[in-house]
Design an enzyme around this catalytic site. Structure first.
Site, mmCIF file in Angstrom:
data_model
loop_
_atom_site.group_PDB
_atom_site.id
_atom_site.type_symbol
_atom_site.label_atom_id
_atom_site.label_comp_id
_atom_site.label_asym_id
_atom_site.label_seq_id
_atom_site.Cartn_x
_atom_site.Cartn_y
_atom_site.Cartn_z
ATOM 1 N N ARG A 25 2.433 -6.353 9.053
ATOM 2 C CA ARG A 25 1.741 -5.173 9.583
ATOM 3 C C ARG A 25 2.310 -4.729 10.926
ATOM 4 N NH1 ARG A 25 -4.314 -6.878 7.474
ATOM 5 N NH2 ARG A 25 -4.358 -5.512 5.648
ATOM 6 N N HIS A 62 -2.256 -5.256 1.469
ATOM 7 C CA HIS A 62 -3.559 -5.884 1.250
ATOM 8 C C HIS A 62 -3.325 -7.349 0.922
ATOM 9 C CE1 HIS A 62 -7.552 -6.753 -0.295
ATOM 10 N NE2 HIS A 62 -6.931 -7.432 -1.250
ATOM 11 N N THR A 79 -5.515 -6.749 10.817
ATOM 12 C CA THR A 79 -5.749 -5.464 10.153
ATOM 13 C C THR A 79 -5.114 -4.302 10.917
ATOM 14 O OG1 THR A 79 -7.865 -6.351 9.389
ATOM 15 C CG2 THR A 79 -7.563 -3.964 9.228
ATOM 16 N N PHE A 132 -15.445 3.605 6.878
ATOM 17 C CA PHE A 132 -14.077 3.976 6.514
ATOM 18 C C PHE A 132 -13.835 3.996 5.001
ATOM 19 C CE2 PHE A 132 -14.063 -0.599 7.632
ATOM 20 C CZ PHE A 132 -13.584 -1.159 6.447
ATOM 21 N N LYS A 139 0.823 -1.211 0.000
ATOM 22 C CA LYS A 139 0.000 0.000 0.000
ATOM 23 C C LYS A 139 0.861 1.266 0.000
ATOM 24 C CE LYS A 139 -4.040 -2.109 2.254
ATOM 25 N NZ LYS A 139 -5.050 -1.953 3.340
ATOM 26 N N GLU A 156 -9.743 -9.864 -7.554
ATOM 27 C CA GLU A 156 -8.679 -8.877 -7.304
ATOM 28 C C GLU A 156 -7.496 -9.060 -8.260
ATOM 29 O OE1 GLU A 156 -7.931 -9.318 -3.111
ATOM 30 O OE2 GLU A 156 -9.835 -8.354 -2.582
ATOM 31 N N ASN A 175 -2.063 0.355 6.624
ATOM 32 C CA ASN A 175 -1.537 -0.873 7.221
ATOM 33 C C ASN A 175 -0.679 -1.717 6.267
ATOM 34 O OD1 ASN A 175 -3.609 -1.763 5.656
ATOM 35 N ND2 ASN A 175 -4.750 -2.770 7.272
ATOM 36 N N ARG A 184 -2.148 -14.123 4.367
ATOM 37 C CA ARG A 184 -2.871 -13.497 5.485
ATOM 38 C C ARG A 184 -2.090 -13.679 6.789
ATOM 39 N NH1 ARG A 184 -7.112 -10.014 4.263
ATOM 40 N NH2 ARG A 184 -7.422 -10.176 6.506
ATOM 41 N N TYR A 228 -12.196 -1.693 -3.872
ATOM 42 C CA TYR A 228 -12.771 -1.926 -2.535
ATOM 43 C C TYR A 228 -14.298 -1.854 -2.519
ATOM 44 C CZ TYR A 228 -8.381 -2.041 0.154
ATOM 45 O OH TYR A 228 -7.166 -2.401 0.707
#
Ligand code: ADP
Ligand code: MG
Length: 138
Positions: free
Chosen positions: A102, A115, A91, A57, A9, A126, A112, A85, A49
């Site tokens: 993260r 993704h 998150t 948010f 990100k 995606e 964070n 993950r 998203y």
């Protein structure tokens, strides 16, 4: 073998963490089979998203995702979705386990660092959002 979509990100790109994050993937059995650097428009971030469009948010998240360069990539490996993950962590970096991406590189719950797709269905959507089949080099 499974594929998943990762994005480094804008916060992590701006903060100089690209190499460290890629290292985590390569050291843990996830092979990069597609990668590019992009600067998303607000509209492109909203499309990516879309599942979160009713969340409080959403506007802030899509502003953030369109605030600077980001690096989408396709990762391939055994259980790639769950593996990614696990490497990412929770998150909110304050809740992320020690040694996760993260925990080590995120700024806060929104900014964070990474993704990661959360299911085979989201991975398919995606990956296709950023890459066509000729750009994925298994
Ligand atoms: P994850 O990225 O861990 O799958 P979600 O899918 O729930 O998390 O949320 C998507 C992204 O939206 C998060 O990675 C984060 O950037 C942002 N986000 C989620 N929850 C919040 C929140 N409460 N406040 C601000 N940003 C959030
Ligand atoms: Mg998610």
């Amino acid at each position: 073998m499974e594929r998943t979509l990762s994005i480094i990100k804008p916060d992590a790109v701006a903060n100089g963490h690209i190499g460290n994050i890629i290292k985590r993937f390569e050291s843990n059995g996830l092979k990069i089979v597609a990668m590019k650097m992009i600067f998303m428009t607000k509209n492109e971030a909203q499309g990516f998203y879309a599942v979160h469009k009713d969340r409080p948010f959403f506007d802030s998240l899509t502003d953030f995702m369109s605030s600077g360069p980001a690096i989408p990539m396709v990762l391939e490996g055994g259980n790639a979705i769950a593996k990614n993950r696990e490497l990412m962590g929770a998150t909110d970096p304050k809740e992320a386990a020690e040694g996760t991406i993260r925990r080590d590189f995120a700024v806060d719950k929104e900014k964070n660092a990474v993704h990661g797709s959360d299911s085979p269905e989201s991975a398919a959507f995606e990956i296709g959002y950023f890459f066509n089949s000729l750009e994925i080099l298994g």
